[in-house]
Enzyme design. Structure first.
Site, PDB file in Angstrom:
ATOM      1  N   CYS A 116       0.728  -1.138   0.086  1.00 27.51           N
ATOM      2  CA  CYS A 116      -0.194  -0.203  -0.150  1.00 27.51           C
ATOM      3  C   CYS A 116       0.932   1.248  -0.108  1.00 27.51           C
ATOM      4  O   CYS A 116       0.414   2.453  -0.180  1.00 27.51           O
ATOM      5  CB  CYS A 116      -0.957  -0.071   1.193  1.00 27.51           C
ATOM      6  SG  CYS A 116      -1.805  -1.596   1.507  1.00 27.51           S
ATOM      7  N   HIS A 240      -3.051   6.497   3.226  1.00 29.90           N
ATOM      8  CA  HIS A 240      -3.464   5.358   2.672  1.00 29.90           C
ATOM      9  C   HIS A 240      -4.805   5.132   3.434  1.00 29.90           C
ATOM     10  O   HIS A 240      -5.079   5.258   4.452  1.00 29.90           O
ATOM     11  CB  HIS A 240      -2.606   4.246   3.248  1.00 29.90           C
ATOM     12  CG  HIS A 240      -2.914   2.773   2.964  1.00 29.90           C
ATOM     13  ND1 HIS A 240      -3.732   2.576   1.884  1.00 29.90           N
ATOM     14  CD2 HIS A 240      -2.883   1.792   3.831  1.00 29.90           C
ATOM     15  CE1 HIS A 240      -4.229   1.263   1.714  1.00 29.90           C
ATOM     16  NE2 HIS A 240      -3.485   0.460   2.950  1.00 29.90           N
ATOM     17  N   ASN A 270     -10.153  -0.700   0.829  1.00 34.87           N
ATOM     18  CA  ASN A 270      -8.709  -0.459   0.737  1.00 34.87           C
ATOM     19  C   ASN A 270      -8.310  -1.193  -0.487  1.00 34.87           C
ATOM     20  O   ASN A 270      -8.264  -2.191  -0.748  1.00 34.87           O
ATOM     21  CB  ASN A 270      -8.140  -1.511   1.910  1.00 34.87           C
ATOM     22  CG  ASN A 270      -6.640  -1.291   2.125  1.00 34.87           C
ATOM     23  OD1 ASN A 270      -5.935  -0.907   0.999  1.00 34.87           O
ATOM     24  ND2 ASN A 270      -6.081  -1.725   3.152  1.00 34.87           N
TER      25      ASN A 270
HETATM   26  O1  UT7 Z   1      -3.238  -1.864   4.114  1.00 36.84           O
HETATM   27  C1  UT7 Z   1      -2.976  -2.340   5.259  1.00 36.84           C
HETATM   28  C2  UT7 Z   1      -4.028  -3.104   5.588  1.00 36.84           C
HETATM   29  N1  UT7 Z   1      -4.621  -3.392   6.676  1.00 36.84           N
HETATM   30  C3  UT7 Z   1      -5.037  -2.767   7.707  1.00 36.84           C
HETATM   31  O2  UT7 Z   1      -4.770  -1.545   7.781  1.00 36.84           O
HETATM   32  C4  UT7 Z   1      -5.833  -3.169   8.775  1.00 36.84           C
HETATM   33  C5  UT7 Z   1      -5.562  -2.853  10.083  1.00 36.84           C
HETATM   34  N2  UT7 Z   1      -6.780  -3.460  11.166  1.00 36.84           N
HETATM   35  C6  UT7 Z   1      -7.683  -2.865  11.289  1.00 36.84           C
HETATM   36  O3  UT7 Z   1      -8.259  -2.111  10.335  1.00 36.84           O
HETATM   37  C7  UT7 Z   1      -8.862  -3.421  12.130  1.00 36.84           C
HETATM   38  O4  UT7 Z   1      -7.999  -4.194  13.061  1.00 36.84           O
HETATM   39  C8  UT7 Z   1     -10.006  -4.464  11.580  1.00 36.84           C
HETATM   40  C9  UT7 Z   1     -10.911  -3.840  10.947  1.00 36.84           C
HETATM   41  C10 UT7 Z   1      -9.382  -5.863  10.651  1.00 36.84           C
HETATM   42  C11 UT7 Z   1     -10.780  -5.088  12.700  1.00 36.84           C
HETATM   43  O5  UT7 Z   1     -11.111  -4.049  13.621  1.00 36.84           O
HETATM   44  P1  UT7 Z   1     -10.941  -3.897  15.238  1.00 36.84           P
HETATM   45  O6  UT7 Z   1     -11.648  -2.846  15.846  1.00 36.84           O
HETATM   46  O7  UT7 Z   1      -9.500  -4.233  15.371  1.00 36.84           O
HETATM   47  O8  UT7 Z   1     -11.731  -5.229  15.721  1.00 36.84           O
HETATM   48  P2  UT7 Z   1     -11.233  -6.694  16.392  1.00 36.84           P
HETATM   49  O9  UT7 Z   1     -10.498  -7.316  15.719  1.00 36.84           O
HETATM   50  O10 UT7 Z   1     -10.702  -6.084  17.669  1.00 36.84           O
HETATM   51  O11 UT7 Z   1     -12.591  -7.312  16.771  1.00 36.84           O
HETATM   52  C12 UT7 Z   1     -13.632  -6.512  17.663  1.00 36.84           C
HETATM   53  C13 UT7 Z   1     -14.676  -7.742  17.744  1.00 36.84           C
HETATM   54  C14 UT7 Z   1     -14.383  -9.055  18.183  1.00 36.84           C
HETATM   55  O12 UT7 Z   1     -15.333  -9.575  18.532  1.00 36.84           O
HETATM   56  P3  UT7 Z   1     -15.507  -9.978  20.513  1.00 36.84           P
HETATM   57  O13 UT7 Z   1     -14.149 -10.674  20.720  1.00 36.84           O
HETATM   58  O14 UT7 Z   1     -15.163  -8.478  20.846  1.00 36.84           O
HETATM   59  O15 UT7 Z   1     -16.721 -10.590  20.569  1.00 36.84           O
HETATM   60  C15 UT7 Z   1     -14.447  -9.780  16.658  1.00 36.84           C
HETATM   61  O16 UT7 Z   1     -14.754 -11.149  16.686  1.00 36.84           O
HETATM   62  O17 UT7 Z   1     -15.304  -7.689  16.673  1.00 36.84           O
HETATM   63  C16 UT7 Z   1     -15.499  -8.850  15.921  1.00 36.84           C
HETATM   64  N3  UT7 Z   1     -15.304  -9.091  14.618  1.00 36.84           N
HETATM   65  C17 UT7 Z   1     -16.343  -8.497  13.510  1.00 36.84           C
HETATM   66  N4  UT7 Z   1     -17.744  -8.378  13.833  1.00 36.84           N
HETATM   67  C18 UT7 Z   1     -18.361  -8.151  12.821  1.00 36.84           C
HETATM   68  C19 UT7 Z   1     -14.155  -8.990  13.784  1.00 36.84           C
HETATM   69  N5  UT7 Z   1     -14.191  -8.739  12.500  1.00 36.84           N
HETATM   70  C20 UT7 Z   1     -15.539  -8.550  12.429  1.00 36.84           C
HETATM   71  C21 UT7 Z   1     -16.436  -8.400  11.274  1.00 36.84           C
HETATM   72  N6  UT7 Z   1     -17.883  -8.354  11.440  1.00 36.84           N
HETATM   73  N7  UT7 Z   1     -15.889  -8.241  10.115  1.00 36.84           N
END
Ligand code: UT7
Length: 316
Positions: A116, A240, A270
């Site tokens: 990216c 980005h 993205n």
């Molecule tokens: O180009 C570079 C590429 N990548 C990035 O920049 C990605 C960087 N990371 C992110 O953008 C974020 O970490 C994500 C969007 C991937 C995830 O968001 P988050 O706020 O870090 O969520 P999390 O992984 O902490 O999950 C929070 C909760 C969890 O449930 P519990 O354990 O609190 O019950 C997950 O299981 O949300 C749940 N969860 C979802 N729920 C619905 C995780 N993914 C999803 C989903 N839909 N897609």
């Protein structure tokens, strides 16, 4: 930290183009096939929909053609094509070969893969080539991440999409646009975000998020310092477009108000290499930029790479 010699021949963007596939996939569309919701995706990422389809070459040819037309240059006079992509159409040759042929260019052509951060790597490289004698360079950032996304994995499928952005950079006499730049990478972090050849993307989202904010801020500060400027000089940031929350956190640390940040991720998701040019040229097309504005481009990505550039906008 490299400082651009005052005597170096500099460049300026004289034309640009954007391309997005026609097919739109909304968050609600995704919620039909995986355990997620429109509300969750909007709140955690800012993404509302994304465009899916096309090949890296076809999208690059579309954005590249628009950039060449806007710059009003004869394609046969372009000296080099730099295509930033992490999703080439073939392993061999570089996708820039198909794009060069499709656009009727007769010049050196090569791919850059810095994920990216790649468009900024390409833009900086273009200025390097201009400094050693080239006159016109086409820089394109394109990714078709949908082809390496596991559409049953909610950790990644909600984020990644397809798109392309292109710029013609021409040598100028006197002061040019590039004031400061930085390219960086920490290869020890490659396992945080990768796809094996023929495989799909694996990502440790939380860890990428945490590190992304830090490396964006670090890179932006290096570029601004090299330019002899501070964040208060910045009129627009084109970051980005990975996640609105990452941009908010980085802008907060840099003390840049969100009103100065370009954000199209709600519409595009993205798109990796395409994300910075899509954001920058959306801002330019919507009259958010005028000659003399200081613009900060800053990206991060798999690798983990980071790159930034400070440019003094010149309205063509
Ligand atoms: O180009 C570079 C590429 N990548 C990035 O920049 C990605 C960087 N990371 C992110 O953008 C974020 O970490 C994500 C969007 C991937 C995830 O968001 P988050 O706020 O870090 O969520 P999390 O992984 O902490 O999950 C929070 C909760 C969890 O449930 P519990 O354990 O609190 O019950 C997950 O299981 O949300 C749940 N969860 C979802 N729920 C619905 C995780 N993914 C999803 C989903 N839909 N897609």
């Amino acid at each position: 930290m490299p400082i651009i010699p005052k005597t170096a021949i500099n460049g300026a963007i004289t034309g640009w183009g954007r391309a997005l596939p026609e097919k739109v996939v909304t968050n609600s569309d995704l919620a039909k096939t995986m355990d997620t919701s429109d509300e969750w995706i909007r709140e955690r990422t800012g993404i509302e929909r994304r465009h899916i389809g096309g090949t890296t070459a076809s999208l690059s040819i579309e954005s590249g053609r628009k950039a060449i037309e806007m710059a009003g240059v004869d394609p046969s006079t372009i000296d080099a094509l730099i295509l930033s992509t992490t999703t080439p159409d073939r392993t061999v040759p570089a996708t820039s070969a198909a794009v060069q042929h499709g656009l009727g260019l007769r010049c050196g052509a090569f791919d850059v893969n810095a994920a990216c951060s790649g468009f900024v790597y390409g833009l900086v490289t273009a200025h390097g080539l201009i400094a050693i004698g080239m006159k016109k360079i086409l820089v394109i950032g394109t990714d078709t991440l949908s082809r390496i996304t596991d559409w049953s994995d909610r950790n990644t499928a909600i984020l990644f999409a397809d798109g392309s952005g292109a710029a013609v950079v021409e040598a100028v006499e006197g002061p040019g646009q590039l004031l400061g730049w930085d390219i960086d990478a920490d290869g020890s972090l490659e396992d945080l975000l990768y796809a094996e050849i023929g495989g799909t993307l694996y990502m440790e989202g939380k860890e990428v998020f945490r590190r992304a904010v830090r490396i964006m801020v670090d890179s932006a500060e290096k570029s601004l310092k090299a330019a002899g400027l501070t964040t208060s000089d910045v009129a627009l940031v084109a970051p980005h477009q990975a996640n609105l929350r990452i941009i908010e956190a980085a802008c907060k640390r840099l003390d840049i108000p969100m009103s100065k940040a370009a954000w199209v991720g709600n519409e595009t998701g993205n798109t990796s290499s395409a994300s910075i040019p899509l954001a920058l040229f959306d801002a330019a097309d919507n009259n958010r930029l005028k000659t003399g504005d200081i613009v900060l481009l800053v990206g991060f990505g798999a690798g983990m790479t980071a790159a930034s550039a400070v440019i003094k906008w010149k309205q063509p």
